[in-house]
Design a protein around this motif. Sequence first.
Motif, PDB file in Angstrom:
ATOM      1  N   ALA A  29       0.859  -1.100   0.005  1.00  0.00           N
ATOM      2  CA  ALA A  29       0.036   0.021  -0.062  1.00  0.00           C
ATOM      3  C   ALA A  29       0.805   1.294   0.007  1.00  0.00           C
ATOM      4  N   ARG A  30       2.303   1.195   0.405  1.00  0.00           N
ATOM      5  CA  ARG A  30       2.789   2.443   0.467  1.00  0.00           C
ATOM      6  C   ARG A  30       3.403   2.830  -0.729  1.00  0.00           C
ATOM      7  N   ALA A 126      14.783  10.043  -2.372  1.00  0.00           N
ATOM      8  CA  ALA A 126      14.165   9.615  -3.782  1.00  0.00           C
ATOM      9  C   ALA A 126      12.674   9.991  -3.738  1.00  0.00           C
ATOM     10  N   PHE A 127      11.856   9.485  -2.806  1.00  0.00           N
ATOM     11  CA  PHE A 127      10.473   9.529  -2.771  1.00  0.00           C
ATOM     12  C   PHE A 127      10.203  11.104  -2.716  1.00  0.00           C
ATOM     13  N   LYS A 131       8.274  13.495  -5.595  1.00  0.00           N
ATOM     14  CA  LYS A 131       6.884  14.116  -5.304  1.00  0.00           C
ATOM     15  C   LYS A 131       7.012  15.655  -5.092  1.00  0.00           C
ATOM     16  N   ASP A 132       8.251  16.122  -5.431  1.00  0.00           N
ATOM     17  CA  ASP A 132       8.464  17.578  -5.062  1.00  0.00           C
ATOM     18  C   ASP A 132       8.313  18.123  -3.738  1.00  0.00           C
ATOM     19  N   LEU A 133       8.938  17.207  -2.835  1.00  0.00           N
ATOM     20  CA  LEU A 133       8.840  17.466  -1.526  1.00  0.00           C
ATOM     21  C   LEU A 133      10.077  17.822  -0.970  1.00  0.00           C
ATOM     22  N   GLU A 134      10.770  19.124  -1.485  1.00  0.00           N
ATOM     23  CA  GLU A 134      12.161  19.315  -0.913  1.00  0.00           C
ATOM     24  C   GLU A 134      12.347  19.982   0.523  1.00  0.00           C
ATOM     25  N   GLU A 135      11.367  20.550   0.808  1.00  0.00           N
ATOM     26  CA  GLU A 135      11.394  21.096   2.224  1.00  0.00           C
ATOM     27  C   GLU A 135      11.385  20.263   3.294  1.00  0.00           C
ATOM     28  N   ILE A 250       1.451  15.556   0.371  1.00  0.00           N
ATOM     29  CA  ILE A 250       1.903  16.519   1.057  1.00  0.00           C
ATOM     30  C   ILE A 250       2.613  15.530   2.283  1.00  0.00           C
ATOM     31  N   MET A 251       3.690  16.154   2.980  1.00  0.00           N
ATOM     32  CA  MET A 251       4.184  15.647   4.235  1.00  0.00           C
ATOM     33  C   MET A 251       4.527  16.609   5.065  1.00  0.00           C
ATOM     34  N   ARG A 252       4.182  16.018   6.439  1.00  0.00           N
ATOM     35  CA  ARG A 252       4.008  17.066   7.558  1.00  0.00           C
ATOM     36  C   ARG A 252       4.715  16.378   8.528  1.00  0.00           C
ATOM     37  N   PRO A 253       5.524  17.174   9.735  1.00  0.00           N
ATOM     38  CA  PRO A 253       6.136  16.593  10.661  1.00  0.00           C
ATOM     39  C   PRO A 253       5.341  15.994  11.847  1.00  0.00           C
TER      40      PRO A 253
END
Length: 274
Positions: A29-30, A126-127, A131-135, A250-253
Amino acid sequence: MLKFLTRLRIVSVFFFIVCALQMLLPFAARAHEFWIEPQKFQAIPGQSFVADLRNGQMFKGARLPYFDHRIARFEVSFGKTLTPYSGRMGDLPGFTFAPSKPGLMVVIHQTQPDEITYDSWEKFAAFLREKDLEEPLQDHRKRGLPRTGFAEAYTRYAKLLAAIGPGAGMDRDFGMEIEFTALANPYLAEEASLPVVLRYQGAPLGLTQVEVFERPPDGEVRRQLLRTDTQGMTQIPLREGHAYLLNAVIMRPVTDRGKVVWESLWASLTFARP
C-alpha cells in the motif's frame, strides 16, 4: 465426513490467503499511488458497477481486496445523498454497487493510517524528490533526525467520478483532510480542460505538484506534472476516450509518536473523458 474435511480445507486455504494478504498490504500500500479504478467509467442505472482499489505506478497496479479494518471511510454520493458502503471481507474487486438512478456518482475512500520504516536514506530522499517535497528533505536534516530507522505514517484519500446514464451532476468537497474536487463535469463539459482544486483541511493547497496520469484506450500511460496556483487550482488537459488519474502528496512533521517522525497524506481522483 469426506465432504466436511474438503470444506474445512477450503476454508483453511481461504483464511491463509486472507492472512497473507493482510501481512503484505502494509508494504504494497505504501508503493506510490492509490486509486479507485472501475471496469467502466460509464454505466447504466440498475446494472452492477464494479471498481478496484488499486495501488501501483503509472496508472497500473495491484488490485487490493476489501478489508473493513483498513478503511476509515467508504461512501457513495449522488447529488446531496451520501451512502456508506460496506463489502464482504476479502471482496475482490473491492467495490460492487448497483446505482438505481442516473447521475454523476462519486465514490469516496479513506484508508486507515499505516506506517513504513525506512532502512535506507536514499529511498526516502528519492521519494521526496519525486513528489517535489524538497522542504521536508531539508527539515529532516535541520531536526537532527536519523538517516535510517525512522518511520513515516501515511493515509490515502481517493475519489472516483463515474457517469451513470448521462452522468449529470457535479463533484463537491466531501471534507476529507486532503482532497481533489472537479469544478466541472468531465462527462458533460465540452471544454478542452478540466478545472480542479486541491484542498488541505478545507483550504486551497497552493503551489503543489499534481501528477496527471493519462491512459488512452489502447496505448501507453503518459505522466504529466502540473502545479496548483495560489488558489489551489489547476487545469487538466483532456482528450476524448482517455482515462485520468490525478495524484498529490503532502508531508508534515510528527514530533510525539516515537520513531514516526513524518506523516504523508495522499489525494487521488480518477475519471474519464467520453
